[in-house]
Design a protein around this motif. Sequence first.
Motif, PDB file in Angstrom:
ATOM      1  N   TYR A   1      -8.941  -0.974   8.480  1.00  0.00           N
ATOM      2  CA  TYR A   1      -8.207  -1.188   7.230  1.00  0.00           C
ATOM      3  C   TYR A   1      -7.239  -0.044   6.916  1.00  0.00           C
ATOM      4  O   TYR A   1      -6.701   0.026   5.804  1.00  0.00           O
ATOM      5  CB  TYR A   1      -9.183  -1.398   6.062  1.00  0.00           C
TER       6      TYR A   1
ATOM      7  N   PHE B   1     -13.363 -10.013  -6.060  1.00  0.00           N
ATOM      8  CA  PHE B   1     -13.219  -8.702  -5.440  1.00  0.00           C
ATOM      9  C   PHE B   1     -14.489  -8.402  -4.648  1.00  0.00           C
ATOM     10  O   PHE B   1     -15.575  -8.854  -5.011  1.00  0.00           O
ATOM     11  CB  PHE B   1     -13.007  -7.625  -6.506  1.00  0.00           C
TER      12      PHE B   1
ATOM     13  N   ARG C   1     -10.717 -11.309  -2.291  1.00  0.00           N
ATOM     14  CA  ARG C   1     -11.076 -10.208  -1.395  1.00  0.00           C
ATOM     15  C   ARG C   1      -9.890  -9.756  -0.535  1.00  0.00           C
ATOM     16  O   ARG C   1     -10.063  -9.363   0.613  1.00  0.00           O
ATOM     17  CB  ARG C   1     -12.257 -10.637  -0.506  1.00  0.00           C
TER      18      ARG C   1
ATOM     19  N   GLU D   1       0.838  -1.205   0.000  1.00  0.00           N
ATOM     20  CA  GLU D   1       0.000   0.000   0.000  1.00  0.00           C
ATOM     21  C   GLU D   1       0.872   1.253   0.000  1.00  0.00           C
ATOM     22  O   GLU D   1       0.631   2.198  -0.768  1.00  0.00           O
ATOM     23  CB  GLU D   1      -0.902  -0.029   1.230  1.00  0.00           C
TER      24      GLU D   1
ATOM     25  N   TYR E   1     -17.097   7.608  -1.078  1.00  0.00           N
ATOM     26  CA  TYR E   1     -16.731   6.595  -2.064  1.00  0.00           C
ATOM     27  C   TYR E   1     -17.504   6.784  -3.372  1.00  0.00           C
ATOM     28  O   TYR E   1     -17.080   6.260  -4.407  1.00  0.00           O
ATOM     29  CB  TYR E   1     -16.982   5.195  -1.505  1.00  0.00           C
TER      30      TYR E   1
ATOM     31  N   VAL F   1      -6.564  -4.431  -4.160  1.00  0.00           N
ATOM     32  CA  VAL F   1      -6.820  -2.987  -4.154  1.00  0.00           C
ATOM     33  C   VAL F   1      -5.620  -2.236  -4.699  1.00  0.00           C
ATOM     34  O   VAL F   1      -5.722  -1.393  -5.597  1.00  0.00           O
ATOM     35  CB  VAL F   1      -7.142  -2.506  -2.727  1.00  0.00           C
TER      36      VAL F   1
ATOM     37  N   PHE G   1     -11.358  -2.308  -9.392  1.00  0.00           N
ATOM     38  CA  PHE G   1      -9.925  -2.591  -9.364  1.00  0.00           C
ATOM     39  C   PHE G   1      -9.546  -3.640 -10.400  1.00  0.00           C
ATOM     40  O   PHE G   1      -8.474  -3.571 -10.999  1.00  0.00           O
ATOM     41  CB  PHE G   1      -9.489  -2.998  -7.952  1.00  0.00           C
TER      42      PHE G   1
ATOM     43  N   GLN H   1      -6.380  -7.441   0.271  1.00  0.00           N
ATOM     44  CA  GLN H   1      -5.973  -6.045   0.118  1.00  0.00           C
ATOM     45  C   GLN H   1      -5.030  -5.833  -1.066  1.00  0.00           C
ATOM     46  O   GLN H   1      -5.023  -4.755  -1.667  1.00  0.00           O
ATOM     47  CB  GLN H   1      -5.292  -5.562   1.398  1.00  0.00           C
TER      48      GLN H   1
ATOM     49  N   ASN I   1     -17.092  -0.836  -4.672  1.00  0.00           N
ATOM     50  CA  ASN I   1     -16.188  -0.149  -5.600  1.00  0.00           C
ATOM     51  C   ASN I   1     -14.935  -0.973  -5.922  1.00  0.00           C
ATOM     52  O   ASN I   1     -14.261  -0.701  -6.912  1.00  0.00           O
ATOM     53  CB  ASN I   1     -15.802   1.220  -5.031  1.00  0.00           C
ATOM     54  N   TRP I   2     -14.622  -1.987  -5.113  1.00  0.00           N
ATOM     55  CA  TRP I   2     -13.470  -2.852  -5.401  1.00  0.00           C
ATOM     56  C   TRP I   2     -13.548  -3.458  -6.799  1.00  0.00           C
ATOM     57  O   TRP I   2     -12.524  -3.775  -7.397  1.00  0.00           O
ATOM     58  CB  TRP I   2     -13.400  -3.983  -4.385  1.00  0.00           C
ATOM     59  N   LYS I   3     -14.744  -3.667  -7.297  1.00  0.00           N
ATOM     60  CA  LYS I   3     -14.858  -4.308  -8.609  1.00  0.00           C
ATOM     61  C   LYS I   3     -14.225  -3.465  -9.711  1.00  0.00           C
ATOM     62  O   LYS I   3     -13.835  -3.986 -10.758  1.00  0.00           O
ATOM     63  CB  LYS I   3     -16.330  -4.622  -8.910  1.00  0.00           C
TER      64      LYS I   3
END
Length: 616
Positions: free
Chosen positions: A327, A153, A108, A61, A209, A113, A161, A110, A157-159
């Motif tokens: 997170y 994912f 799923r 990250e 978001y 992301v 990515f 991190q 909103n992760w989708k």
Amino acid sequence: MIYDPARANPLFGNPLKTRDDLAKAVIDLFEPLLPYFSEGCARVRLGAAGAIFDRAAADLEGFARPLWGIVPLVAGGGAFPHWDLYRRGLANGTNPAHPEYWGDLADRNQRLVELAAVGFALALVPEHIWEPLDDREKKTVSSYLLRARELEFIDNNWKFFRVLIDLGLERVSVAFDHRKTLAYLDELEAFDLGEGWYRDGPVRRVDHYIPFAMHFYGLIYAVLARGDEARKDRFRGRAQTFAGDIRHWFGPDGAALAFGRSQTYRFAAGGFWGALAFAGVEALPWAEIKGYYMRHIRWWSAMPIADRDGVLSVGYGYPNLFMSESYNSPGSPYWALKFFLPLALPGDHPFWTAEEAPQPEFPEPVALKPAGMVAMHTPGNVVVLSSGQQHDKMLGANEKYSKFVYSTRYAFNIEADDRNFSAASFDGMLGLSDDGVHFRMRETLEEALIADDLLYSRWRPWSDVTVETWLLPENPWHIRIHRIATPRTLSTIEGGFAIERADFNADRSEHAEGRAIWYGQTDVSAIVDLSLHLRTGQAMSPIPNTNLIHAKTLLPQLRCEINPGSTLLVTAAMALPIHENWAKALENPPGRPNLDELERHSREKGVSVPAFALLM
């Protein structure tokens, strides 16, 4: 030397008026990270605090998130002298045989992301981060990304990515099956609430978001994707509509509405305005869009948001782990660099050549129906009444989503001790206790309606206690009405707006039956009881470090005990900067509304708040 937290902010002293100023800001924000790159350049560890994911993912990250600012800077012709760090880090981090390997991928996880930033870099500047790699390194990187895109994912909103990873792979001519990309895009579009709003997954909430993720990534897709023109037009069209609403989440000084989770991403909130420019969507006149955009980053430039060495801290207006989420790792705040997307545009783009326009005046309340909000512009501030959102799965979720009122100037408090009712702040909220120690407040809702500029909600702090709440604007005041049905005696505390507290007890308070007022050095905050039986006013100072913007605050409250049966509490609250005509406002509080009329209006004209009306 005395530590000056403002000077530790890498943006300090930058006028932030021009494209060149913003380009300098990207480099200034990045350079404090240089000492923290690992030997193999794949890990950037900025602190000892942990997150729910492992250290390797947190280090990724720290490595990846600065790319959100670096990539557009370079795509627009700017210079970045440290590409060697990213090339080495990318090759080593994706290599299972290297000591700095980022770790195996999973559903799923991190890592999925952070790889979106890598995809974004491949899509926009492959000549810097991909083409210099040798064939073995390219195979290692592409294999890692291909494995990532096959995984699951999170359904929000992760989708996007996976979509961003795929845009990068497509740009560097790595083959993959596009069907999963299109499936995720269809699922993301299913989150559309209408009127330009999305929900962030199958949840009863909308927050930042929506602008800095759902719209932000959709507009990137609209520019970088090949084909799919109808969908790209839909993304642009929704963003164009949404701009007319989300501008009411920004104050005239550039501050964004402190509301919802992930506030530590800070100026990412302004990324929506830059994404409009990137996608060529003149949703408002360019001068107005640029005004919202530039005022926002200038507001942040004056805040103590970094540690002594210039590394962005977890926190909002100052370093503060208390308001963070599970997170948030030390590298999390660097998602703020999404703000710099329009640096990818040339200097002669109309966004950059436009002169900043001030925020328009909005004398009347503005209903934001999909979100269950009513915005009210007051001097130096936007006040947003809220009913119809909820989130009960994180620290401070009630405070982040379920207060009655939020503000761009007076950020909310998070309760520090749930076993100390008398010390709780309950700013913008009604707190209740049945033992004088523990307490409840509005959390989840049974019903949420919006009727023009009137909001209604029904909620249960306990299974046998029902509260109905009506909220209505009365600029610069707002009114709250609570009808409480309880089988037992309850203690109640209701708070106004939290304002900054000065040292040396320089502030002045006034409290009596039916009202409490704080006269601070910068602002005045008041709460007035409009009930038939007046509550006791109290001017208190909340526990330090509970407010998002100010470490020490002042808060007016009303307190009382209610008996079994039905009780009606009616409250008026307001806050104004000290240089405004607060004295006139204090002399003219609103009258008590007619509840029968409000109840009839909410039932006849009210519609279920779209963010709340979740279809399972």
